[in-house]
Design a protein around this motif. Structure first.
Motif, short mmCIF file in Angstrom:
data_model
loop_
_atom_site.label_atom_id
_atom_site.label_comp_id
_atom_site.label_asym_id
_atom_site.label_seq_id
_atom_site.Cartn_x
_atom_site.Cartn_y
_atom_site.Cartn_z
N TRP A 8 0.10 0.65 -16.73
CA TRP A 8 0.73 0.04 -15.57
C TRP A 8 1.02 -1.43 -15.84
N THR A 9 2.16 -1.89 -15.34
CA THR A 9 2.61 -3.25 -15.58
C THR A 9 2.86 -3.97 -14.26
N PRO A 10 2.34 -5.20 -14.09
CA PRO A 10 2.64 -5.97 -12.88
C PRO A 10 4.15 -6.16 -12.73
N ALA A 11 4.65 -5.95 -11.52
CA ALA A 11 6.11 -6.03 -11.33
C ALA A 11 6.45 -6.45 -9.91
N VAL A 12 7.67 -6.94 -9.76
CA VAL A 12 8.26 -7.22 -8.45
C VAL A 12 9.46 -6.30 -8.30
N VAL A 13 9.47 -5.51 -7.23
CA VAL A 13 10.53 -4.52 -7.00
C VAL A 13 11.28 -4.89 -5.72
N THR A 14 12.62 -4.99 -5.82
CA THR A 14 13.44 -5.25 -4.63
C THR A 14 14.25 -4.00 -4.29
N PHE A 15 14.73 -3.94 -3.05
CA PHE A 15 15.38 -2.72 -2.56
C PHE A 15 16.77 -3.02 -2.01
N LYS A 16 17.64 -2.01 -2.09
CA LYS A 16 19.02 -2.17 -1.66
C LYS A 16 19.16 -2.28 -0.15
N ASN A 17 18.24 -1.67 0.59
CA ASN A 17 18.37 -1.64 2.05
C ASN A 17 17.72 -2.84 2.74
N GLY A 18 17.31 -3.82 1.96
CA GLY A 18 16.73 -5.02 2.54
C GLY A 18 15.26 -4.91 2.88
N ALA A 19 14.62 -3.81 2.54
CA ALA A 19 13.18 -3.68 2.76
C ALA A 19 12.44 -4.76 1.98
N THR A 22 3.75 -14.51 -21.65
CA THR A 22 4.20 -13.55 -20.64
C THR A 22 5.56 -13.95 -20.11
N ALA A 23 6.39 -12.96 -19.87
CA ALA A 23 7.74 -13.20 -19.35
C ALA A 23 8.18 -11.99 -18.55
N TYR A 24 9.01 -12.23 -17.55
CA TYR A 24 9.54 -11.13 -16.75
C TYR A 24 10.76 -10.51 -17.44
N VAL A 25 10.76 -9.20 -17.54
CA VAL A 25 11.91 -8.44 -18.02
C VAL A 25 12.49 -7.71 -16.81
N THR A 26 13.75 -7.98 -16.51
CA THR A 26 14.36 -7.48 -15.28
C THR A 26 15.37 -6.37 -15.56
N PHE A 27 15.29 -5.31 -14.74
CA PHE A 27 16.27 -4.23 -14.74
C PHE A 27 16.95 -4.23 -13.37
N ARG A 28 18.29 -4.06 -13.38
CA ARG A 28 19.05 -4.16 -12.13
C ARG A 28 20.16 -3.12 -12.15
N ASN A 29 20.54 -2.63 -10.97
CA ASN A 29 21.68 -1.72 -10.87
C ASN A 29 22.72 -2.28 -9.91
N SER A 30 23.58 -1.41 -9.38
CA SER A 30 24.65 -1.80 -8.44
C SER A 30 25.79 -2.55 -9.14
N TYR A 31 25.97 -2.31 -10.43
CA TYR A 31 27.11 -2.88 -11.15
C TYR A 31 28.29 -1.91 -11.07
N PRO A 32 29.52 -2.41 -11.32
CA PRO A 32 30.69 -1.52 -11.27
C PRO A 32 30.58 -0.40 -12.31
N PRO A 33 31.11 0.78 -12.01
CA PRO A 33 31.09 1.89 -12.97
C PRO A 33 31.83 1.53 -14.25
N VAL A 34 31.28 1.95 -15.38
CA VAL A 34 31.93 1.74 -16.66
C VAL A 34 31.46 2.85 -17.60
N HIS A 35 32.40 3.40 -18.36
CA HIS A 35 32.11 4.57 -19.19
C HIS A 35 31.51 5.66 -18.30
N LYS A 36 30.35 6.21 -18.70
CA LYS A 36 29.70 7.21 -17.87
C LYS A 36 28.69 6.61 -16.90
N PRO A 60 15.70 2.96 -1.94
CA PRO A 60 16.50 2.82 -3.17
C PRO A 60 16.27 1.47 -3.82
N ILE A 61 15.98 1.48 -5.11
CA ILE A 61 15.62 0.26 -5.83
C ILE A 61 16.87 -0.52 -6.24
N ALA A 62 16.81 -1.83 -6.06
CA ALA A 62 17.88 -2.71 -6.52
C ALA A 62 17.52 -3.36 -7.86
#
Length: 224
Positions: free
Chosen positions: A54-65, A109-123, A95-97
């Motif tokens: 398990w890894t300490p993380a900060v998770v944000t959501f698309k619906n403003g939660a 230690t450093a934060y590695v961030t993953f994000r979605n909601s980008y425009p469609p590209v390729h598949k 839904p995760i943002a």
């Protein structure tokens, strides 16, 4: 006279040795094992997931939660995240943002961030997660999601990394989402931003042949 000079020389050496010994005892202590400790290897999101760590993380959501600060496991290929509540493994209801995970990188230690909601590209769709290599108006993104990391289900997990294809993308201020290649001729012909990239690369003497140079390019673009 020679005996006197020799005696004085020996006394000065002894005094210097005592001074060094005193200084050493005050400033530090000898290493018991006789050698420096090994550098701890960098952590990665994938190895943490495979090892179920398990890894300490900060998770944000698309619906403003409200954002959650929780220990997480994130499968970047299957784009699935879990969090730990006590000793129980939980799935997120909203839904995760973005997911920012705290990892050990190059001894710090450093934060590695993953994000979605980008425009469609390729598949890739708006639900595809990208690792944010450089953030800002000019974003440099990496993707290893299942849409491009093609492998057979019967291939052992520890062998799949050899079949995973990483793709690099840029998200520009005007909303363009384009594939990025480590090739200056390709980058210089990108619509709208090719000339800007060419000018910046020339002024900063960037070769644009590797990941480090690409990251530097986008950092410079965000500073202008």
């Amino acid at each position: 006279m020679r005996k006197i000079m020799a005696a004085l020389f020996l006394l000065s050496i002894a005094a210097l040795a005592r001074g060094q010994q005193s200084f050493g005892s005050a400033a530090g202590r000898p290493v018991a094992v006789g050698r420096l400790p090994d550098m701890v290897p960098d952590e990665s999101v994938r190895t943490k997931f495979l090892n179920q760590e398990w890894t300490p993380a900060v998770v944000t959501f698309k619906n403003g939660a409200p954002a959650m600060k929780v220990p997480v496991l994130f499968d970047e290929f299957a784009e699935k995240a879990y969090y730990q509540e006590g000793t129980t493994t939980m799935e997120f209801n909203h839904p995760i943002a973005s997911i920012s995970m705290l990892l050990l990188i190059k001894g710090d230690t450093a934060y590695v961030t993953f994000r979605n909601s980008y425009p469609p590209v390729h598949k890739n769709t708006g639900e595809t997660f990208y690792e944010v290599l450089v953030d800002g108006k000019f974003q440099l993104l990496s993707c290893k999601a299942k849409t491009i990391g093609l492998y057979k289900e019967d291939v052992p997990e520890d062998q799949r990394k050899d079949q995973i294809k990483e793709m690099i993308y840029a998200f520009f201020p005007d909303g363009q989402m384009v594939e990025i290649k480590k090739d200056k001729d390709y980058l210089y012909t990108l619509p709208k931003y090719g000339e800007v990239i060419k000018s910046m690369a020339a002024s900063k003497k960037l070769k644009l042949k590797n990941d480090k140079a690409l990251k530097e390019l986008f950092q410079y673009l965000n500073e202008q």
